[in-house]
Design an enzyme around this catalytic site. Structure first.
Site, short mmCIF file in Angstrom:
data_model
loop_
_atom_site.label_atom_id
_atom_site.label_comp_id
_atom_site.label_asym_id
_atom_site.label_seq_id
_atom_site.Cartn_x
_atom_site.Cartn_y
_atom_site.Cartn_z
CB THR A 196 35.31 -36.00 -37.56
OG1 THR A 196 34.72 -35.77 -36.29
CG2 THR A 196 36.33 -37.10 -37.47
NE ARG A 224 30.92 -36.80 -27.54
CZ ARG A 224 31.17 -36.79 -28.85
NH1 ARG A 224 32.26 -36.22 -29.31
NH2 ARG A 224 30.31 -37.35 -29.68
CB ILE A 225 35.78 -40.13 -25.17
CG1 ILE A 225 36.89 -39.58 -24.26
CG2 ILE A 225 36.37 -41.00 -26.27
CD1 ILE A 225 37.73 -40.65 -23.57
CB THR A 246 33.01 -38.13 -40.21
OG1 THR A 246 32.39 -36.87 -39.95
CG2 THR A 246 32.72 -38.48 -41.66
N GLY A 247 30.49 -38.14 -38.23
CA GLY A 247 29.06 -37.92 -38.07
C GLY A 247 28.69 -37.97 -36.61
CD GLU A 248 23.25 -37.98 -35.25
OE1 GLU A 248 22.49 -37.02 -35.48
OE2 GLU A 248 22.84 -39.12 -34.96
#
Lengths: 326, 320
Positions: A196, A224-225, A246-248
């Site tokens: 991201t 999916r959002i 950013t990340g999971e």
């Protein structure tokens, strides 16, 4: 008057085996985007304009997971999302499920400035894009060979994980191309593509802004959002700071991470770096993520609890840094 | 400590002279549905099950803006959204752009429990509903004559507003004043806590009258319209765009956690000091069994009960 500050990121959670040439490419892009932002700030552009400008650049470049170069859904298509927030007044705009818009962050800005709403998605967002006359491309413009390959690997990784006939010791040598056992969101990091992008800026008037943009999770379910378009999760800006995460995605949503950084500053009186550190340490539970942030005082900070985050930051007094690892 | 439950059927500009035929069915529904929640809590159902159950009832009731009875987009269609969150684990599920699923809140729960994701929308959400075998129905089921009328009035007001050279005194320049006053009816929601302090929140809505197709409001955004952690559970209603900006649900919990305020103080602070007037209402319960239902709009359809026998069903501000 305050010194301006800017930070950009290209994703948290980096494959430690990432080939050096890829690392160099990433750092060059981050440097270029940082310099773009710096020139704009030197010409007295406002924070909100600078974050949009910089994220547009990141979207247009195919390297990271946004705009062109976005991760692919399970169907091999691209569904992009983005959000932008203007600290003074906290106006915000967000979009999800974009398939033809060349620069999602700019559409998010138009939602903020030119629509009565804050968030538009899927065909409604695409219709709005047509009405606004933003630049649009065929869906395959956004798809890169790299990502087609990664989608294939992600599907293989999934099917192997669920196929009980293959003994678990066979996993290491199953030839999926997984070189490292690190996983994020259930996928080996080498196929996860968490990159991201985002930018946070405080201008010389002390105004903060933040923007985030992404193609989302590799092999995600259609529709999916993630956290990037969710105000308070992936993006937040107010009078005291601007934050992009950013990340999971699921961990960032659950932890309302971007808002959390601002909340601990406002309600607990923490300074910017302390707030970032606190949230990374205490609010991610088992999740892996990274954060970039700026404060109205001209400070810049970042933090991450995973292996690496593509990032760059600069302040008016000449400080500049681009990095990937700790 | 005993259990506590609070539910709402929307905050908005509910006129004090709301005619009986619009008022009574809603009050009766709040009463009936509150009892359903109370029975479930007495039967030791988990708060997560209770909030889902209560919101399903509110969705099935055509008098509220969720499920059947959802307000219409500018295209005359229904696009529903819902969200559910478990306080202990902070697991959550959300859906948007749902058009054929009878109970969007149950779909949100399935997203939470059956996928590695939190939020599914539009075609993806609809496809998932079918995969999971949730009850779906023809789109026309959700549309009521009341809402067709509301949409018509909203469109007329838009047209009228553009014909004037002076704006009709809008509260903010984006609001469309509508003659019958209750077009801004928000969302439904429920929050519950059991005697062990387990918390859950759920919210469901059809959104804003005459909204652009694809518009997402605060309801499915964790921290805006819905939130639960180990301190409290919140479900908000009102003007979605403002609730998103103010991260209302998260802020109530944050102020409790970081400033040590009690539930009522925290909820009052966010609704009355922080959120712009006329935009926000919420229901909240805390891990200690407290209940709060503040709103800064003219009214909010609401009901609450605690195990010690306290019960309230109301629309406008209480006398106290």
């Amino acid at each position: 008057m305050v010194g301006w500050a800017i930070a950009v990121h290209g994703g948290a959670g980096v494959d430690p085996n990432l080939p050096t040439d890829r690392q160099e490419q990433a750092k060059l892009l981050l440097t270029r985007c940082l310099n773009l932002g710096i020139s704009a700030l030197r010409s007295s552009a406002s924070a909100i304009d600078v974050v949009e400008l910089v994220v547009r650049e990141l979207e247009t470049d195919p390297i990271f997971n946004s705009g062109r170069g976005s991760a692919l859904t399970e169907k091999g298509t691209v569904e992009m999302e983005a959000s932008i927030m203007d600290g003074p007044g906290r106006k915000c705009g967000a979009v999800s499920g974009l398939t033809t818009v060349k620069n999602p962050v700019s559409l998010a800005r138009l939602v903020m400035d030119k629509s009565p709403h804050s968030y538009l998605a899927f065909s409604g967002a695409e219709n709005f894009a047509k009405q606004m006359g933003v630049e649009r491309m065929e869906n395959d413009y956004f798809i890169t060979e790299d990502n087609v390959g990664m989608l294939k690997q992600a599907k293989e990784a999934n099917s192997i994980l669920f196929d009980y006939r293959i003994p678990s010791t066979g996993y290491e040598s199953c030839g999926v191309g997984v070189e490292s056992p690190i996983t994020m969101n259930g996928l080996p990091i080498s196929v996860y593509a968490p990159e991201t992008v985002g930018c946070v800026v405080v201008d010389s008037q002390g105004r903060c802004a933040a923007a985030t943009s992404t193609g989302g999770l590799m092999n995600k379910k259609v529709g999916r959002i993630g956290d990037s378009p969710l105000i308070g999760a992936g993006t937040y800006a107010c009078d005291v700071c601007g934050v992009s995460c950013t990340g999971e995605g699921e961990a960032i949503i659950r932890g309302t991470v971007a808002r959390e950084v601002a909340a601990v500053m406002e309600y607990k009186g923490l300074g910017l770096q302390a707030a970032v550190d606190f949230v990374i340490k205490e609010r991610l539970d088992d999740g892996k993520a990274g954060v970039i942030a700026v404060s109205e005082k001209g400070e810049v900070a970042y933090g991450f609890n995973c292996v690496g985050m593509f990032r760059g930051c600069a302040t008016e007094d000449g400080f500049m840094e681009v990095g990937i690892w700790e | 400590m005993g259990w506590a439950i609070a539910l709402h059927g929307g905050a908005g500009d509910i006129p004090a002279d709301l005619p009986p035929e619009r008022r009574q069915p809603r009050e009766a529904a709040l009463h009936r549905i509150l009892q359903i929640g109370v029975s479930a809590l007495n039967a030791k159902s988990s708060p997560l099950d209770v909030v889902e159950l209560v919101v399903r009832e509110l969705e099935n009731c055509p008098h509220f803006n969720a499920g059947k009875g959802s307000v219409l987009t500018s295209n005359g269609t229904v696009e529903m959204e819902a969200c559910i969150m478990d306080g202990n684990s902070k697991r959550c599920g959300a859906v948007s752009g749902v058009s054929t699923v009878v109970n969007p809140i149950s779909l949100a729960r399935q997203v939470m429990e059956k996928t590695p994701h939190i939020y599914l929308a539009f075609d993806g959400a609809e496809a998932f509903a079918r995969e999971q075998g949730l009850e779906t129905i023809d789109k026309s089921y959700f549309i009521t004559t009341e809402n067709i009328e509301r949409l018509k009035q909203a469109k007329e007001a838009n047209r009228v507003q553009q014909d004037y050279t002076q704006p009709i005194k809008p509260k903010d320049e984006k609001e469309t004043p509508v003659p019958d006053g209750d077009s801004k009816l928000g969302t439904v929601g429920c929050v519950a806590v059991d005697s062990l302090g387990n918390l859950a929140a759920a919210t469901s809505t059809g959104g804003l009258v005459n909204k652009m197709a694809g518009r997402i409001g605060d309801t499915p955004i964790i921290g805006a319209g819905t939130y639960a952690n180990k301190f409290c559970a919140i479900s908000a209603t009102g003007r979605g765009e403002a609730i998103i900006r103010e991260t209302v649900a998260r802020d109530v919990a944050a102020v409790m956690e970081y400033k040590g305020l009690g539930l009522k103080e925290a909820a009052d602070y966010i609704v009355h000091q922080v959120s712009p007037k006329g935009t926000t209402g919420l229901v909240a319960v805390s891990s200690k069994g407290e209940v709060a239902m503040p709103f800064n709009t003219t009214g909010m359809f609401r009901a609450s009960a605690t195990e010690d026998g306290f019960m309230e069903i109301a629309i406008w501000p209480s006398e106290t």
